[in-house]
Design an enzyme around this catalytic site. Structure first.
Site, mmCIF file in Angstrom:
data_model
loop_
_atom_site.group_PDB
_atom_site.id
_atom_site.type_symbol
_atom_site.label_atom_id
_atom_site.label_comp_id
_atom_site.label_asym_id
_atom_site.label_seq_id
_atom_site.Cartn_x
_atom_site.Cartn_y
_atom_site.Cartn_z
ATOM 1 N N TYR A 191 60.169 42.778 38.314
ATOM 2 C CA TYR A 191 59.667 43.300 37.039
ATOM 3 C C TYR A 191 58.142 43.313 37.093
ATOM 4 O O TYR A 191 57.511 42.537 37.797
ATOM 5 C CB TYR A 191 60.187 42.544 35.804
ATOM 6 C CG TYR A 191 61.629 42.858 35.513
ATOM 7 C CD1 TYR A 191 61.992 44.103 35.009
ATOM 8 C CD2 TYR A 191 62.624 41.943 35.793
ATOM 9 C CE1 TYR A 191 63.325 44.420 34.766
ATOM 10 C CE2 TYR A 191 63.964 42.254 35.551
ATOM 11 C CZ TYR A 191 64.300 43.500 35.046
ATOM 12 O OH TYR A 191 65.607 43.814 34.820
ATOM 13 N N HIS A 194 56.034 54.157 32.912
ATOM 14 C CA HIS A 194 55.578 52.903 33.525
ATOM 15 C C HIS A 194 56.063 52.779 34.966
ATOM 16 O O HIS A 194 55.594 51.926 35.711
ATOM 17 C CB HIS A 194 56.093 51.723 32.685
ATOM 18 C CG HIS A 194 55.135 50.580 32.578
ATOM 19 N ND1 HIS A 194 53.778 50.714 32.767
ATOM 20 C CD2 HIS A 194 55.335 49.259 32.272
ATOM 21 C CE1 HIS A 194 53.191 49.526 32.590
ATOM 22 N NE2 HIS A 194 54.112 48.640 32.298
ATOM 23 N N ASN A 218 49.479 44.997 33.214
ATOM 24 C CA ASN A 218 50.083 43.689 33.522
ATOM 25 C C ASN A 218 50.418 43.495 34.996
ATOM 26 O O ASN A 218 50.276 42.400 35.536
ATOM 27 C CB ASN A 218 51.361 43.485 32.700
ATOM 28 C CG ASN A 218 51.065 43.372 31.221
ATOM 29 O OD1 ASN A 218 49.981 42.955 30.835
ATOM 30 N ND2 ASN A 218 52.010 43.750 30.392
ATOM 31 N N ASN A 235 55.543 42.454 35.277
ATOM 32 C CA ASN A 235 54.623 41.352 34.989
ATOM 33 C C ASN A 235 54.571 40.279 36.068
ATOM 34 O O ASN A 235 53.710 39.409 36.027
ATOM 35 C CB ASN A 235 54.994 40.669 33.661
ATOM 36 C CG ASN A 235 54.962 41.649 32.504
ATOM 37 O OD1 ASN A 235 54.644 42.820 32.684
ATOM 38 N ND2 ASN A 235 55.294 41.180 31.326
ATOM 39 N N TYR A 258 65.019 52.151 33.297
ATOM 40 C CA TYR A 258 63.575 52.370 33.460
ATOM 41 C C TYR A 258 63.255 53.494 34.453
ATOM 42 O O TYR A 258 62.096 53.848 34.631
ATOM 43 C CB TYR A 258 62.902 51.090 33.975
ATOM 44 C CG TYR A 258 62.976 49.935 33.016
ATOM 45 C CD1 TYR A 258 62.262 49.953 31.817
ATOM 46 C CD2 TYR A 258 63.756 48.810 33.301
ATOM 47 C CE1 TYR A 258 62.325 48.888 30.929
ATOM 48 C CE2 TYR A 258 63.830 47.745 32.413
ATOM 49 C CZ TYR A 258 63.105 47.783 31.231
ATOM 50 O OH TYR A 258 63.169 46.741 30.355
#
Length: 201
Positions: free
Chosen positions: A66, A22, A114, A68, A17
């Site tokens: 993470y 993001h 989120n 969320n 990632y």
């Protein structure tokens, strides 16, 4: 120790990632730490670095929960540092803004993000400042997830230090002059580049 501020950059952990859209929050904090010659250390619920400036402390947090579940890390560090909500700033990516646009707000809704949603849920409040970093929305219908988890181009990555400089200036204003002044600094449009030669009349 002077006033302390928690600055949270949102992203997902793991090398896969690292350079994705993001992870703009992580990238901004990495660039800030690098510019300040400080290193992140792994701590409870995230990687943490501390930057001092004129007797004030900025605790930079990259949650390891993470995206969320970012609220879990933010709540833990807010409680650990014993900070009021007005000393919190969260940096996230935003699909609704053109790439490289910065928008700071004193409070507000998650806008469908989120990470922001989970923080609001865990803190039971939306009364905290946030800086949204535009990543654009250049994707066709149904392609949103692939887009936000897609990697930034080298050209786009090269803009991150410039955005970080502006956010650092904004955070210094935030710590000394308050959120309204910080918003003026962060939200100001970049000055048009002056042409090297004046056009002929």
């Amino acid at each position: 120790m002077g006033a302390t501020y928690l600055v949270v950059g949102l992203g997902n952990i793991g090398p896969e990632y690292a350079n994705t859209r993001h992870n703009m929050g992580f990238m901004i904090l990495d660039a800030w730490a690098q510019a300040s010659n400080v290193l992140f250390k792994t701590d409870r619920y995230g990687d943490v670095a501390e930057v001092s400036w004129k007797g004030r402390w900025f605790v930079l947090l990259k949650p390891s929960t993470y995206m969320n579940l970012s609220g879990k890390a933010v709540r833990y560090w807010m409680q650990t540092l014993n900070l009021p909500l007005e000393n919190l700033v969260v940096i996230s990516d935003d699909l609704n803004l053109p790439f490289g646009t910065l928008r700071m707000r004193a409070n507000g809704s998650s806008g469908g993000h989120n990470g922001l949603e989970n923080i609001a849920e865990m803190l039971e409040s939306e009364q905290w400042a946030r800086i949204r970093v535009g990543i654009g929305n250049d994707f066709s219908r149904g392609g949103q997830i692939d887009f936000v988890l897609g990697e930034l181009s080298e050209e786009d990555r090269a803009v991150v230090p410039e955005l970080t400089d502006k956010i650092i200036r904004g955070m210094k204003d935030f710590a000394t002059l308050g959120v309204q002044r910080a918003m003026n600094t962060v939200n100001a449009k970049p000055a048009p580049k002056t042409p090297t030669e004046a056009p002929e009349s």
